[in-house]
Motif scaffolding. Structure first.
Motif, PDB file in Angstrom:
ATOM      1  N   HIS A  67     -20.582   1.635  20.068  1.00 38.60           N
ATOM      2  CA  HIS A  67     -21.097   2.617  20.797  1.00 38.60           C
ATOM      3  C   HIS A  67     -23.103   1.712  21.767  1.00 38.60           C
ATOM      4  CE1 HIS A  67     -24.302   5.743  21.876  1.00 38.60           C
ATOM      5  NE2 HIS A  67     -24.916   5.116  20.566  1.00 38.60           N
ATOM      6  N   ALA A  68     -23.223   0.866  21.302  1.00 37.58           N
ATOM      7  CA  ALA A  68     -24.377  -0.228  21.580  1.00 37.58           C
ATOM      8  C   ALA A  68     -24.027  -0.554  23.061  1.00 37.58           C
ATOM      9  CB  ALA A  68     -24.999  -0.454  20.821  1.00 37.58           C
ATOM     10  N   ALA A  69     -23.243  -1.098  22.764  1.00 36.15           N
ATOM     11  CA  ALA A  69     -22.603  -1.904  23.644  1.00 36.15           C
ATOM     12  C   ALA A  69     -21.947  -0.871  25.260  1.00 36.15           C
ATOM     13  CB  ALA A  69     -21.073  -2.405  23.547  1.00 36.15           C
ATOM     14  N   ALA A  70     -21.257   0.485  25.033  1.00 34.17           N
ATOM     15  CA  ALA A  70     -21.279   1.191  26.286  1.00 34.17           C
ATOM     16  C   ALA A  70     -22.653   1.889  26.657  1.00 34.17           C
ATOM     17  CB  ALA A  70     -20.413   2.361  25.152  1.00 34.17           C
ATOM     18  N   GLU A  71     -23.389   1.830  26.052  1.00 42.88           N
ATOM     19  CA  GLU A  71     -24.401   2.745  25.969  1.00 42.88           C
ATOM     20  C   GLU A  71     -25.125   2.201  27.042  1.00 42.88           C
ATOM     21  OE1 GLU A  71     -27.140   4.551  22.486  1.00 42.88           O
ATOM     22  OE2 GLU A  71     -28.478   3.778  23.729  1.00 42.88           O
ATOM     23  N   ARG A  72     -25.416   0.439  26.375  1.00 39.90           N
ATOM     24  CA  ARG A  72     -26.191  -0.193  26.979  1.00 39.90           C
ATOM     25  C   ARG A  72     -25.153  -0.258  29.093  1.00 39.90           C
ATOM     26  NH1 ARG A  72     -30.225  -4.315  26.972  1.00 39.90           N
ATOM     27  NH2 ARG A  72     -29.701  -5.299  28.596  1.00 39.90           N
ATOM     28  N   VAL A  73     -23.878  -0.567  28.911  1.00 41.18           N
ATOM     29  CA  VAL A  73     -23.495  -0.510  30.244  1.00 41.18           C
ATOM     30  C   VAL A  73     -23.866   1.103  31.208  1.00 41.18           C
ATOM     31  CG1 VAL A  73     -21.136   0.058  31.055  1.00 41.18           C
ATOM     32  CG2 VAL A  73     -21.321  -1.625  30.002  1.00 41.18           C
ATOM     33  N   THR A  74     -23.699   2.058  30.133  1.00 43.10           N
ATOM     34  CA  THR A  74     -24.034   3.357  30.685  1.00 43.10           C
ATOM     35  C   THR A  74     -25.200   3.477  31.354  1.00 43.10           C
ATOM     36  OG1 THR A  74     -22.288   4.218  29.434  1.00 43.10           O
ATOM     37  CG2 THR A  74     -23.691   5.911  31.210  1.00 43.10           C
ATOM     38  N   PHE A  75     -26.298   2.858  30.546  1.00 43.94           N
ATOM     39  CA  PHE A  75     -27.407   3.327  30.834  1.00 43.94           C
ATOM     40  C   PHE A  75     -27.696   2.520  32.246  1.00 43.94           C
ATOM     41  CE2 PHE A  75     -32.193   0.908  30.685  1.00 43.94           C
ATOM     42  CZ  PHE A  75     -32.684   2.186  31.022  1.00 43.94           C
ATOM     43  N   THR A  76     -27.637   1.658  32.472  1.00 42.06           N
ATOM     44  CA  THR A  76     -27.277   0.057  33.733  1.00 42.06           C
ATOM     45  C   THR A  76     -26.963   0.730  34.633  1.00 42.06           C
ATOM     46  OG1 THR A  76     -27.067  -2.085  32.276  1.00 42.06           O
ATOM     47  CG2 THR A  76     -27.079  -1.847  34.389  1.00 42.06           C
ATOM     48  N   ARG A  77     -25.729   1.842  34.260  1.00 48.05           N
ATOM     49  CA  ARG A  77     -24.800   2.029  35.530  1.00 48.05           C
ATOM     50  C   ARG A  77     -26.212   3.272  36.490  1.00 48.05           C
ATOM     51  NH1 ARG A  77     -18.498   1.879  34.132  1.00 48.05           N
ATOM     52  NH2 ARG A  77     -18.543  -0.517  34.503  1.00 48.05           N
ATOM     53  N   LEU A  78     -26.625   4.362  35.443  1.00 52.73           N
ATOM     54  CA  LEU A  78     -27.400   5.128  35.560  1.00 52.73           C
ATOM     55  C   LEU A  78     -28.723   5.054  35.981  1.00 52.73           C
ATOM     56  CD1 LEU A  78     -26.209   8.335  35.122  1.00 52.73           C
ATOM     57  CD2 LEU A  78     -27.843   8.332  32.815  1.00 52.73           C
ATOM     58  N   LEU A  79     -28.587   3.926  35.620  1.00 50.44           N
ATOM     59  CA  LEU A  79     -30.488   3.703  36.270  1.00 50.44           C
ATOM     60  C   LEU A  79     -30.103   3.554  37.199  1.00 50.44           C
ATOM     61  CD1 LEU A  79     -33.435   3.427  34.969  1.00 50.44           C
ATOM     62  CD2 LEU A  79     -32.902   0.955  34.957  1.00 50.44           C
ATOM     63  N   ARG A  80     -28.820   2.291  37.605  1.00 53.55           N
ATOM     64  CA  ARG A  80     -28.488   1.822  39.152  1.00 53.55           C
ATOM     65  C   ARG A  80     -28.398   2.884  40.144  1.00 53.55           C
ATOM     66  NH1 ARG A  80     -25.159  -3.011  37.905  1.00 53.55           N
ATOM     67  NH2 ARG A  80     -26.311  -4.176  37.183  1.00 53.55           N
ATOM     68  N   GLU A  81     -28.005   3.875  39.751  1.00 52.92           N
ATOM     69  CA  GLU A  81     -27.454   5.406  40.377  1.00 52.92           C
ATOM     70  C   GLU A  81     -28.990   5.942  40.933  1.00 52.92           C
ATOM     71  OE1 GLU A  81     -22.615   6.345  39.291  1.00 52.92           O
ATOM     72  OE2 GLU A  81     -24.478   7.384  38.452  1.00 52.92           O
ATOM     73  N   TYR A  82     -29.657   5.892  39.632  1.00 53.46           N
ATOM     74  CA  TYR A  82     -30.781   6.779  40.054  1.00 53.46           C
ATOM     75  C   TYR A  82     -31.660   6.285  40.759  1.00 53.46           C
ATOM     76  CZ  TYR A  82     -34.959   9.210  39.397  1.00 53.46           C
ATOM     77  OH  TYR A  82     -36.062   9.911  39.627  1.00 53.46           O
TER      78      TYR A  82
END
Ligand SMILES: [Zn+2]
Length: 229
Positions: A67-82
Protein backbone atom coordinates in the motif's frame (compact mmCIF):
# COMPACT_ATOMS: atom_id res chain seq x y z
CA UNK A 1 20.38 -31.56 26.81
CA UNK A 2 17.87 -31.96 23.99
CA UNK A 3 17.93 -29.59 21.07
CA UNK A 4 14.63 -28.05 22.17
CA UNK A 5 15.86 -27.52 25.72
CA UNK A 6 19.07 -25.92 24.46
CA UNK A 7 17.07 -23.61 22.20
CA UNK A 8 14.82 -22.65 25.11
CA UNK A 9 17.85 -21.86 27.28
CA UNK A 10 19.24 -19.39 24.75
CA UNK A 11 18.10 -15.82 25.30
CA UNK A 12 15.62 -14.58 22.73
CA UNK A 13 16.80 -11.63 20.67
CA UNK A 14 15.46 -8.37 21.98
CA UNK A 15 12.57 -6.94 19.99
CA UNK A 16 14.32 -3.60 20.00
CA UNK A 17 17.35 -5.06 18.25
CA UNK A 18 17.65 -3.30 14.89
CA UNK A 19 17.27 -6.08 12.36
CA UNK A 20 16.51 -4.00 9.34
CA UNK A 21 16.87 -0.50 8.09
CA UNK A 22 13.78 1.35 7.03
CA UNK A 23 13.26 4.26 4.74
CA UNK A 24 10.30 6.53 5.01
CA UNK A 25 7.93 7.54 2.27
CA UNK A 26 6.84 11.10 1.68
CA UNK A 27 9.88 12.59 3.35
CA UNK A 28 12.89 14.44 2.04
CA UNK A 29 14.87 11.20 2.03
CA UNK A 30 14.77 9.11 -1.13
CA UNK A 31 12.71 5.99 -0.57
CA UNK A 32 14.97 3.42 -2.17
CA UNK A 33 17.31 1.74 0.29
CA UNK A 34 20.26 1.85 -2.11
CA UNK A 35 20.28 4.80 -4.48
CA UNK A 36 22.24 2.80 -7.05
CA UNK A 37 19.77 -0.08 -7.02
CA UNK A 38 16.82 0.53 -9.36
CA UNK A 39 13.55 -0.94 -8.12
CA UNK A 40 13.12 -2.68 -11.45
CA UNK A 41 16.32 -4.68 -10.84
CA UNK A 42 14.68 -6.45 -7.89
CA UNK A 43 13.24 -9.90 -8.49
CA UNK A 44 9.70 -10.25 -7.19
CA UNK A 45 9.34 -13.51 -5.29
CA UNK A 46 6.03 -13.57 -3.45
CA UNK A 47 3.24 -11.63 -1.85
CA UNK A 48 3.06 -12.22 1.91
CA UNK A 49 -0.11 -11.89 3.99
CA UNK A 50 -1.71 -10.06 1.05
CA UNK A 51 0.23 -7.03 2.30
CA UNK A 52 3.96 -7.30 1.62
CA UNK A 53 5.96 -7.91 -1.52
CA UNK A 54 9.03 -10.04 -0.98
CA UNK A 55 11.79 -9.20 -3.46
CA UNK A 56 15.35 -10.28 -3.93
CA UNK A 57 18.20 -7.99 -4.93
CA UNK A 58 21.91 -8.50 -5.52
CA UNK A 59 22.67 -7.28 -2.02
CA UNK A 60 19.82 -8.59 0.09
CA UNK A 61 16.13 -9.02 0.72
CA UNK A 62 13.63 -6.23 0.17
CA UNK A 63 10.20 -6.29 1.76
CA UNK A 64 7.83 -3.67 0.37
CA UNK A 65 4.61 -2.51 1.97
CA UNK A 66 2.35 -2.77 -1.08
CA UNK A 67 0.00 0.00 0.00
CA UNK A 68 2.72 2.48 0.94
CA UNK A 69 4.51 1.79 -2.35
CA UNK A 70 1.36 2.08 -4.46
CA UNK A 71 0.29 5.23 -2.66
CA UNK A 72 3.64 6.78 -3.39
CA UNK A 73 3.26 6.00 -7.08
CA UNK A 74 -0.33 7.24 -7.25
CA UNK A 75 0.50 10.45 -5.41
CA UNK A 76 3.44 11.24 -7.70
CA UNK A 77 1.39 10.66 -10.84
CA UNK A 78 -1.61 12.57 -9.56
CA UNK A 79 0.50 15.53 -8.50
CA UNK A 80 2.17 15.65 -11.91
CA UNK A 81 -1.20 15.59 -13.65
CA UNK A 82 -2.51 18.27 -11.34
CA UNK A 83 0.51 20.52 -11.80
CA UNK A 84 0.05 20.24 -15.57
CA UNK A 85 -3.65 21.04 -15.00
CA UNK A 86 -4.61 17.91 -16.90
CA UNK A 87 -6.05 15.36 -14.48
CA UNK A 88 -7.90 12.81 -16.63
CA UNK A 89 -11.35 12.01 -15.26
CA UNK A 90 -13.35 8.84 -15.31
CA UNK A 91 -17.09 9.39 -15.69
CA UNK A 92 -19.25 7.41 -13.26
CA UNK A 93 -21.84 5.13 -14.79
CA UNK A 94 -24.21 6.20 -12.01
CA UNK A 95 -23.60 9.62 -10.44
CA UNK A 96 -23.25 9.36 -6.68
CA UNK A 97 -25.53 11.58 -4.60
CA UNK A 98 -23.96 12.89 -1.40
CA UNK A 99 -25.61 14.69 1.52
CA UNK A 100 -23.74 17.81 2.52
CA UNK A 101 -24.08 20.74 4.88
CA UNK A 102 -24.97 24.21 3.62
CA UNK A 103 -21.37 25.27 4.28
CA UNK A 104 -20.00 22.36 2.24
CA UNK A 105 -22.37 23.14 -0.59
CA UNK A 106 -21.26 26.76 -0.57
CA UNK A 107 -17.64 25.67 -0.66
CA UNK A 108 -18.28 23.42 -3.65
CA UNK A 109 -20.08 26.18 -5.54
CA UNK A 110 -17.37 28.69 -4.71
CA UNK A 111 -14.59 26.32 -5.80
CA UNK A 112 -16.24 24.70 -8.81
CA UNK A 113 -13.33 25.47 -11.13
CA UNK A 114 -10.61 24.32 -8.74
CA UNK A 115 -12.49 21.14 -7.89
CA UNK A 116 -12.79 20.36 -11.59
CA UNK A 117 -9.02 20.83 -11.94
CA UNK A 118 -8.52 18.01 -9.45
CA UNK A 119 -10.54 15.76 -11.76
CA UNK A 120 -13.80 15.69 -9.81
CA UNK A 121 -17.06 16.59 -11.53
CA UNK A 122 -19.40 17.70 -8.74
CA UNK A 123 -22.79 19.38 -9.20
CA UNK A 124 -25.21 20.93 -6.71
CA UNK A 125 -28.59 19.19 -6.45
CA UNK A 126 -30.50 21.33 -4.00
CA UNK A 127 -29.94 22.82 -0.59
CA UNK A 128 -28.33 19.79 1.08
CA UNK A 129 -27.10 17.44 -1.57
CA UNK A 130 -24.83 17.25 -4.55
CA UNK A 131 -23.90 14.63 -7.08
CA UNK A 132 -20.52 13.36 -8.22
CA UNK A 133 -20.31 12.57 -11.93
CA UNK A 134 -16.62 11.87 -12.45
CA UNK A 135 -13.48 11.16 -10.44
CA UNK A 136 -9.75 11.29 -11.28
CA UNK A 137 -9.00 8.25 -13.44
CA UNK A 138 -6.04 7.28 -11.27
CA UNK A 139 -8.37 7.04 -8.27
CA UNK A 140 -11.24 5.15 -9.84
CA UNK A 141 -10.94 2.36 -7.26
CA UNK A 142 -11.80 4.75 -4.41
CA UNK A 143 -15.29 5.66 -3.27
CA UNK A 144 -16.26 8.92 -5.05
CA UNK A 145 -17.77 10.30 -1.85
CA UNK A 146 -14.57 9.49 0.05
CA UNK A 147 -12.53 11.47 -2.50
CA UNK A 148 -14.83 14.48 -2.35
CA UNK A 149 -14.74 14.43 1.45
CA UNK A 150 -10.93 14.21 1.42
CA UNK A 151 -10.83 17.34 -0.70
CA UNK A 152 -13.47 19.28 1.23
CA UNK A 153 -11.86 18.39 4.56
CA UNK A 154 -8.47 19.75 3.54
CA UNK A 155 -9.91 22.84 1.86
CA UNK A 156 -12.07 23.79 4.84
CA UNK A 157 -9.21 23.02 7.23
CA UNK A 158 -6.88 25.30 5.29
CA UNK A 159 -9.09 28.28 6.17
CA UNK A 160 -7.42 31.47 5.04
CA UNK A 161 -4.53 29.72 3.28
CA UNK A 162 -6.78 28.97 0.36
CA UNK A 163 -7.27 26.20 -2.08
CA UNK A 164 -3.86 25.67 -3.62
CA UNK A 165 -2.13 25.06 -0.28
CA UNK A 166 -4.74 22.50 0.66
CA UNK A 167 -4.52 20.62 -2.61
CA UNK A 168 -1.19 18.87 -1.97
CA UNK A 169 -2.52 17.49 1.30
CA UNK A 170 -5.81 16.55 -0.30
CA UNK A 171 -4.08 14.78 -3.20
CA UNK A 172 -1.98 12.76 -0.73
CA UNK A 173 -5.07 11.63 1.15
CA UNK A 174 -6.93 10.92 -2.07
CA UNK A 175 -3.95 8.92 -3.37
CA UNK A 176 -4.08 6.90 -0.16
CA UNK A 177 -7.75 6.07 -0.69
CA UNK A 178 -7.29 5.35 -4.40
CA UNK A 179 -4.34 2.94 -4.14
CA UNK A 180 -3.88 -0.80 -3.70
CA UNK A 181 -4.51 -1.64 -0.07
CA UNK A 182 -3.31 -4.26 2.37
CA UNK A 183 -5.45 -7.31 1.71
CA UNK A 184 -5.58 -6.82 -2.06
CA UNK A 185 -4.24 -9.81 -3.96
CA UNK A 186 -1.51 -8.90 -6.45
CA UNK A 187 -0.41 -10.99 -9.41
CA UNK A 188 3.29 -11.29 -10.22
CA UNK A 189 2.75 -8.96 -13.16
CA UNK A 190 1.05 -6.35 -10.99
CA UNK A 191 3.88 -6.55 -8.46
CA UNK A 192 6.47 -6.10 -11.24
CA UNK A 193 4.53 -3.16 -12.66
CA UNK A 194 4.62 -1.56 -9.22
CA UNK A 195 8.42 -1.92 -9.08
CA UNK A 196 8.74 -0.30 -12.51
CA UNK A 197 6.43 2.52 -11.45
CA UNK A 198 8.43 3.12 -8.26
CA UNK A 199 11.52 4.01 -10.27
CA UNK A 200 9.50 6.78 -11.86
CA UNK A 201 8.01 7.95 -8.55
CA UNK A 202 11.18 7.79 -6.52
CA UNK A 203 12.20 11.40 -6.16
CA UNK A 204 13.07 13.39 -3.06
CA UNK A 205 9.59 13.74 -1.83
CA UNK A 206 6.96 16.20 -1.22
CA UNK A 207 4.39 15.38 1.27
CA UNK A 208 2.70 14.41 4.52
CA UNK A 209 1.78 10.85 5.51
CA UNK A 210 4.90 8.94 6.42
CA UNK A 211 5.15 5.18 6.52
CA UNK A 212 8.09 3.07 5.43
CA UNK A 213 7.79 1.84 1.85
CA UNK A 214 10.47 -0.79 2.16
CA UNK A 215 12.42 -2.78 4.68
CA UNK A 216 15.82 -4.11 3.73
CA UNK A 217 17.86 -6.99 5.11
CA UNK A 218 21.30 -7.30 3.55
CA UNK A 219 22.79 -10.73 2.92
CA UNK A 220 25.77 -9.65 5.04
CA UNK A 221 23.43 -9.00 7.97
CA UNK A 222 21.54 -12.21 7.33
CA UNK A 223 24.77 -14.22 7.24
CA UNK A 224 25.91 -12.65 10.49
CA UNK A 225 22.59 -13.57 12.08
CA UNK A 226 22.72 -17.20 11.05
CA UNK A 227 26.36 -17.48 12.09
CA UNK A 228 27.92 -17.80 8.63
CA UNK A 229 30.16 -14.83 9.40
ZN1 LIG B 1 -2.24 5.27 2.78
Amino acid sequence: MTHAARAAAEPLPSIAEPVVSTVREHTAAPIRPRAEVPWVSLRFIAQLRMTYLLCEGEDGIYLLDQHAAAERVTFTRLLREYEARSVPSQALLFPQVVDVTAAELELVEERQKEIAEVGLDVRARGATSLSIHAVPRLLSRASPERLLRDLLTEVSRSGGRGFSDAVDLALATMACHGSIRAGDGLSANEAKALLVALDDADFAGHCPHGRPVVTFLSYAELERKVGRR
